[in-house]
Design an enzyme around this catalytic site. Structure first.
Site, PDB file in Angstrom:
ATOM      1  N   TYR A  20      -8.632  15.323  -5.820  1.00 20.73           N
ATOM      2  CA  TYR A  20      -7.870  14.685  -6.888  1.00 20.73           C
ATOM      3  C   TYR A  20      -7.056  15.727  -7.648  1.00 20.73           C
ATOM      4  CZ  TYR A  20      -7.013  11.781 -11.052  1.00 20.73           C
ATOM      5  OH  TYR A  20      -6.432  11.086 -12.086  1.00 20.73           O
ATOM      6  N   ASP A  26       0.863  -1.179   0.000  1.00 19.51           N
ATOM      7  CA  ASP A  26       0.000   0.000   0.000  1.00 19.51           C
ATOM      8  C   ASP A  26       0.898   1.226   0.000  1.00 19.51           C
ATOM      9  OD1 ASP A  26      -1.720   2.160   0.775  1.00 19.51           O
ATOM     10  OD2 ASP A  26      -3.119   0.707   1.627  1.00 19.51           O
ATOM     11  N   VAL A  27       0.642   2.167  -0.903  1.00 21.00           N
ATOM     12  CA  VAL A  27       1.518   3.341  -1.011  1.00 21.00           C
ATOM     13  C   VAL A  27       1.388   4.281   0.180  1.00 21.00           C
ATOM     14  CG1 VAL A  27       1.646   3.264  -3.526  1.00 21.00           C
ATOM     15  CG2 VAL A  27      -0.154   4.629  -2.425  1.00 21.00           C
ATOM     16  N   THR A  87     -10.589   3.539 -17.924  1.00 21.62           N
ATOM     17  CA  THR A  87     -10.165   2.672 -16.821  1.00 21.62           C
ATOM     18  C   THR A  87     -11.335   2.456 -15.873  1.00 21.62           C
ATOM     19  OG1 THR A  87      -9.481   4.527 -15.435  1.00 21.62           O
ATOM     20  CG2 THR A  87      -7.818   3.609 -16.943  1.00 21.62           C
ATOM     21  N   LYS A 119      -2.988  16.048  -7.782  1.00 22.31           N
ATOM     22  CA  LYS A 119      -2.294  15.897  -9.062  1.00 22.31           C
ATOM     23  C   LYS A 119      -1.491  17.147  -9.418  1.00 22.31           C
ATOM     24  CE  LYS A 119      -3.623  11.724  -9.921  1.00 22.31           C
ATOM     25  NZ  LYS A 119      -2.647  10.610  -9.894  1.00 22.31           N
ATOM     26  N   ASN A 145       2.497   5.366  -9.889  1.00 23.72           N
ATOM     27  CA  ASN A 145       1.277   5.459 -10.674  1.00 23.72           C
ATOM     28  C   ASN A 145       0.008   5.219  -9.854  1.00 23.72           C
ATOM     29  OD1 ASN A 145      -0.352   5.194 -13.255  1.00 23.72           O
ATOM     30  ND2 ASN A 145      -0.566   3.125 -12.450  1.00 23.72           N
TER      31      ASN A 145
END
Length: 283
Positions: A156, A63-64, A191, A160, A90
Site C-alpha cells: 500500500y 474495475d480499475v 472508512t 501510494k 480514488n
C-alpha cells in the site's frame, strides 16, 4: 490561478461507493457538478446515486484493473454530458490483514499494487484526452503513507508513494495544455477499509498507538476529506493533506523519515509487536 468553478463541470470518480469517494461525490454534486460514479459493485453505486438524487448523475460498474472498461466509462460520460472536466482516481485497497513483506501472500501484494498504482494510471490515461481538451483537473488519492514508514503495509505504501510521483510528473506535463493535476494525502479516515484493518485486531491497534502520536492516529470523517477535495479542485491545488496536522511531516520528510526509521529500528515495544504479528501470520 483563478478559482475553478465546478458548477456544470463533469467529474468522474472511481471508488465512488467507498467512504472518501461517496462523501466526495455528494460534496461535488452539491457544488453543481455533473457527477459520474464508478465502482466495482454496481448495486452499491446505484444505491448511492438513488440516495443522492437528481438528474446530474451517471453510475456505472468498472474495475480499475480493466483498461477497456475505463475507456468505456469515459466514452459513456462524454456521451451523456458532452465532456469530462475532472477525474478523481480514488479507487484503492489495502492489505487485509496487514502482514510483513516476508509473510504476505504474493498475490495479495501484487493485487494491491495493481489496483492502487496501475488502477490510477489506467483511470487517468483513459480520461486524459478529455481532461486536456477541457483544460480540466486530475486528482489522485495517495496517502500519508507516501511519506511515512510503511512497515506491515508495504504494498500500500509503495503504491501510494508511486502515485504521488506519478501525479507530480503529470502536473508539470499538463502545464503545456493549461490543465492541472493534484494529489490527495488522507491520514487515518473512518472508512470501511480502515475499520477492516484495525477492528478487532489488538496487535495492529497497539502498533498504531506505539508508532504514531495520538494526534496523528486519530481518525477523521470522510466528510472532512470531501470538503477539502472540493476546495482543492476549485483551487487546482497540487497537494491536499487531510488533516492538516500531517503537513509539517510531509514538508520535512527528508529530515523526519531517516529519524523515524532509526527510531522504529530501536523501539523495542514496536519490534516486539512486529514479531508477534509475523508469528501470528505464519501460524
Amino acid at each position: 490561478m483563478a478559482k475553478y468553478t465546478l458548477r456544470n463541470k463533469t467529474v468522474l470518480i472511481t471508488g465512488a461507493a467507498g467512504g472518501i469517494g461517496a462523501a466526495s461525490a455528494r460534496a461535488l454534486h452539491a457544488r453543481g457538478a455533473n457527477t459520474v460514479l464508478v465502482g466495482r459493485n454496481l448495486e452499491s453505486i446505484e444505491a448511492l446515486a438513488r440516495d443522492m438524487g437528481g438528474d446530474r448523475l451517471l453510475s456505472m460498474s468498472a474495475d480499475v484493473t480493466d483498461r477497456t472498461a475505463l475507456e468505456d466509462a469515459v466514452a459513456r460520460t462524454v456521451d451523456r454530458f458532452g465532456a469530462l472536466d475532472v477525474v478523481f482516481a480514488n479507487a484503492g485497497i489495502a492489505p487485509a490483514p496487514p502482514a510483513t513483506i516476508a509473510t504476505i501472500d504474493p498475490d495479495a501484494f501484487e493485487r494491491i499494487v495493481e489496483v492502487d498504482l496501475l488502477g490510477v494510471w489506467r483511470t487517468v490515461r483513459a480520461a486524459l484526452p478529455q481532461i486536456i481538451a477541457s483544460r480540466g483537473h486530475v486528482l489522485v488519492t495517495s496517502s500519508t503513507y507516501a511519506f511515512v514508514n510503511g512497515a506491515v503495509n508495504a504494498p500500500y505504501a509503495a503504491a501510494k508513494a508511486a502515485v504521488e510521483q506519478f501525479a507530480r510528473a503529470l502536473r508539470v506535463e499538463l502545464r503545456i495544455h493549461h490543465a492541472t493535476a493534484g494529489v490527495l494525502y488522507p491520514g487515518w479516515v473512518d472508512t470501511a477499509m480502515v475499520r477492516n484493518v484495525f477492528d478487532g485486531d489488538d496487535i495492529l491497534t497497539r502498533m498504531r498507538e506505539v508508532a504514531f502520536p495520538a494526534s496523528l492516529a486519530q481518525t477523521i470523517a470522510p466528510k472532512a476529506v470531501a470538503g477539502r477535495v472540493v476546495t482543492g479542485i476549485e483551487r487546482r491545488s497540487a497537494r491536499i493533506t487531510v488533516p492538516r496536522r500531517w503537513q509539517p511531516i510531509s514538508a520535512l520528510s527528508g529530515i523526519i523519515n531517516p529519524l523515524t526509521d532509526a527510531w522504529l529500528l530501536r523501539h523495542r515495544p514496536f519490534l516486539a509487536l512486529l514479531r508477534e504479528l509475523e508469528t501470528a501470520t505464519t501460524r
